[in-house]
Design an enzyme around this catalytic site. Structure first.
Site, PDB file in Angstrom:
ATOM      1  N   ASP A   9      41.318  45.021  31.779  1.00  0.00           N
ATOM      2  CA  ASP A   9      40.293  45.969  32.214  1.00  0.00           C
ATOM      3  C   ASP A   9      39.624  46.504  30.934  1.00  0.00           C
ATOM      4  OD1 ASP A   9      38.992  47.926  33.942  1.00  0.00           O
ATOM      5  OD2 ASP A   9      40.389  49.383  33.092  1.00  0.00           O
ATOM      6  N   LEU A  10      38.477  47.161  31.054  1.00  0.00           N
ATOM      7  CA  LEU A  10      37.781  47.644  29.846  1.00  0.00           C
ATOM      8  C   LEU A  10      38.037  49.149  29.604  1.00  0.00           C
ATOM      9  CD1 LEU A  10      35.785  47.022  27.507  1.00  0.00           C
ATOM     10  CD2 LEU A  10      33.939  47.616  29.082  1.00  0.00           C
ATOM     11  N   ASP A  11      37.409  49.960  30.454  1.00  0.00           N
ATOM     12  CA  ASP A  11      37.500  51.412  30.253  1.00  0.00           C
ATOM     13  C   ASP A  11      38.933  51.896  30.502  1.00  0.00           C
ATOM     14  OD1 ASP A  11      37.043  54.146  30.122  1.00  0.00           O
ATOM     15  OD2 ASP A  11      36.408  54.270  32.207  1.00  0.00           O
ATOM     16  N   THR A  17      35.877  54.731  27.331  1.00  0.00           N
ATOM     17  CA  THR A  17      34.480  55.071  27.640  1.00  0.00           C
ATOM     18  C   THR A  17      34.395  56.151  28.715  1.00  0.00           C
ATOM     19  OG1 THR A  17      34.537  52.976  28.846  1.00  0.00           O
ATOM     20  CG2 THR A  17      33.180  53.039  26.879  1.00  0.00           C
ATOM     21  N   LYS A  45      37.449  56.846  37.560  1.00  0.00           N
ATOM     22  CA  LYS A  45      37.985  55.761  36.725  1.00  0.00           C
ATOM     23  C   LYS A  45      38.154  54.474  37.530  1.00  0.00           C
ATOM     24  CE  LYS A  45      39.952  58.531  33.100  1.00  0.00           C
ATOM     25  NZ  LYS A  45      41.127  59.006  32.369  1.00  0.00           N
ATOM     26  N   GLY A  46      37.560  53.404  37.037  1.00  0.00           N
ATOM     27  CA  GLY A  46      37.649  52.107  37.704  1.00  0.00           C
ATOM     28  C   GLY A  46      36.747  51.960  38.917  1.00  0.00           C
ATOM     29  N   ARG A  49      29.580  52.301  39.644  1.00  0.00           N
ATOM     30  CA  ARG A  49      28.572  53.339  39.380  1.00  0.00           C
ATOM     31  C   ARG A  49      28.014  53.931  40.681  1.00  0.00           C
ATOM     32  NH1 ARG A  49      23.729  51.132  36.091  1.00  0.00           N
ATOM     33  NH2 ARG A  49      25.493  50.159  35.043  1.00  0.00           N
ATOM     34  N   SER A 114      36.359  43.924  34.641  1.00  0.00           N
ATOM     35  CA  SER A 114      35.941  45.330  34.627  1.00  0.00           C
ATOM     36  C   SER A 114      34.922  45.623  35.725  1.00  0.00           C
ATOM     37  CB  SER A 114      35.320  45.637  33.257  1.00  0.00           C
ATOM     38  OG  SER A 114      34.580  46.829  33.286  1.00  0.00           O
ATOM     39  N   ALA A 115      34.877  46.884  36.169  1.00  0.00           N
ATOM     40  CA  ALA A 115      33.871  47.295  37.156  1.00  0.00           C
ATOM     41  C   ALA A 115      32.528  47.598  36.491  1.00  0.00           C
ATOM     42  CB  ALA A 115      34.354  48.549  37.891  1.00  0.00           C
ATOM     43  N   ASN A 118      28.114  47.317  32.075  1.00  0.00           N
ATOM     44  CA  ASN A 118      27.778  47.392  30.648  1.00  0.00           C
ATOM     45  C   ASN A 118      28.879  46.788  29.768  1.00  0.00           C
ATOM     46  OD1 ASN A 118      25.292  49.007  30.942  1.00  0.00           O
ATOM     47  ND2 ASN A 118      26.677  50.587  31.719  1.00  0.00           N
ATOM     48  N   GLU A 169      45.725  47.287  33.365  1.00  0.00           N
ATOM     49  CA  GLU A 169      44.836  48.215  34.090  1.00  0.00           C
ATOM     50  C   GLU A 169      45.252  49.668  33.894  1.00  0.00           C
ATOM     51  OE1 GLU A 169      42.472  49.273  35.992  1.00  0.00           O
ATOM     52  OE2 GLU A 169      41.389  47.447  36.462  1.00  0.00           O
ATOM     53  N   ASP A 170      44.260  50.563  33.859  1.00  0.00           N
ATOM     54  CA  ASP A 170      44.571  51.996  33.748  1.00  0.00           C
ATOM     55  C   ASP A 170      44.289  52.746  35.047  1.00  0.00           C
ATOM     56  OD1 ASP A 170      41.714  51.772  33.493  1.00  0.00           O
ATOM     57  OD2 ASP A 170      41.727  53.872  32.855  1.00  0.00           O
TER      58      ASP A 170
END
Ligand code: B16
Ligand code: MG
Length: 217
Positions: A9-11, A17, A45-46, A49, A114-115, A118, A169-170
């Site tokens: 996952d990213l964020d 972020t 989170k996750g 948008r 990632s969701a 960006n 994953e977070d």
């Protein structure tokens, strides 16, 4: 031929972020006349948008026309991108490059799941893009986490069967998505929230190479 794929996952896993998402959502909330707290930001989170804006408007008790909704989505993203623009490698979360390099040295396929829409510019900004064999993000999926779609597409792009993939994953919804995809789920962050994860770590500094090797075998 390696048979294990690693999906990140990213964020909250590679970079934090969430603090920039928070500042951009808070600005919009304030403009619309209400407060948005850090605690409320946890709900985002996750989450995509679009869904975040729906939740934000619920918090502010605001009904929007489609036109207003679309305008606010764009406005929030413009503000968010201004923060992203200033990011560099110093914002990578601890030991992430060490883990990516370990996998790369062993020719293990690596994907992003990632969701975020960006994701690619963020990976470019922090200079990690070259580690990834596949990038699956908010631009490629139709169903948000906890639906497993994002991770299943990532596995397919890596050419690895889902049950041979490992996901970091977070977010609770991300762990649910990984489990639904029949992948090994690893929670990064608060284990009291990520209770459904197969393994839990506070961050990557707690993960050693011997643990990674057990995932490869
Ligand atoms: P964007 P992840 C998620 O990233 C964030 O956690 C979430 O807060 C955000 O709303 C979502 O990306 C969409 O981001 O507005 O950039 O498309 O944790 O799935 O990497
Ligand atoms: Mg996340």
């Amino acid at each position: 031929m390696n048979s294990t794929g690693f999906i990140f996952d990213l964020d909250g896993v590679i970079v934090d972020t969430a603090k920039y998402h928070y500042l951009a959502w808070k600005k919009l909330a304030n403009e619309l006349g209400f407060e948005f707290t850090k605690e409320q930001n946890e709900l985002f989170k996750g989450v995509s948008r679009k869904r975040c804006l729906e939740i934000l408007l619920d918090i502010g008790n605001i009904t929007a026309t489609q036109e207003q909704f679309d305008t606010w989505m764009v406005e929030k993203n413009i503000d968010y991108l201004a923060y992203i623009e200033k990011m560099d490698a110093s914002e990578i979360l601890p030991d992430v490059p060490k883990i990516l390099q370990f996998l790369k040295d062993k020719n293990i396929p690596i994907a992003l799941g990632s969701a975020s829409k960006n994701a690619k510019p963020i990976l470019e900004k922090v200079n990690l893009l070259h580690y990834f064999d596949a990038i699956v993000d908010g631009n490629n999926v139709t169903k948000a986490k906890p639906d497993p779609e994002v991770f299943l597409i990532a596995a397919k792009q890596l050419g690895i069967s889902a049950n041979n993939c490992v996901v970091f994953e977070d977010a609770k919804a991300g762990i649910q998505a990984a489990n639904a995809a029949n992948m090994v789920s690893i929670g990064i962050g608060d284990s009291s929230i990520l209770t459904a994860a197969k393994y839990n770590f506070k961050n990557f500094t707690e993960i050693d190479f011997s643990f990674l090797k057990t995932l490869l075998s």
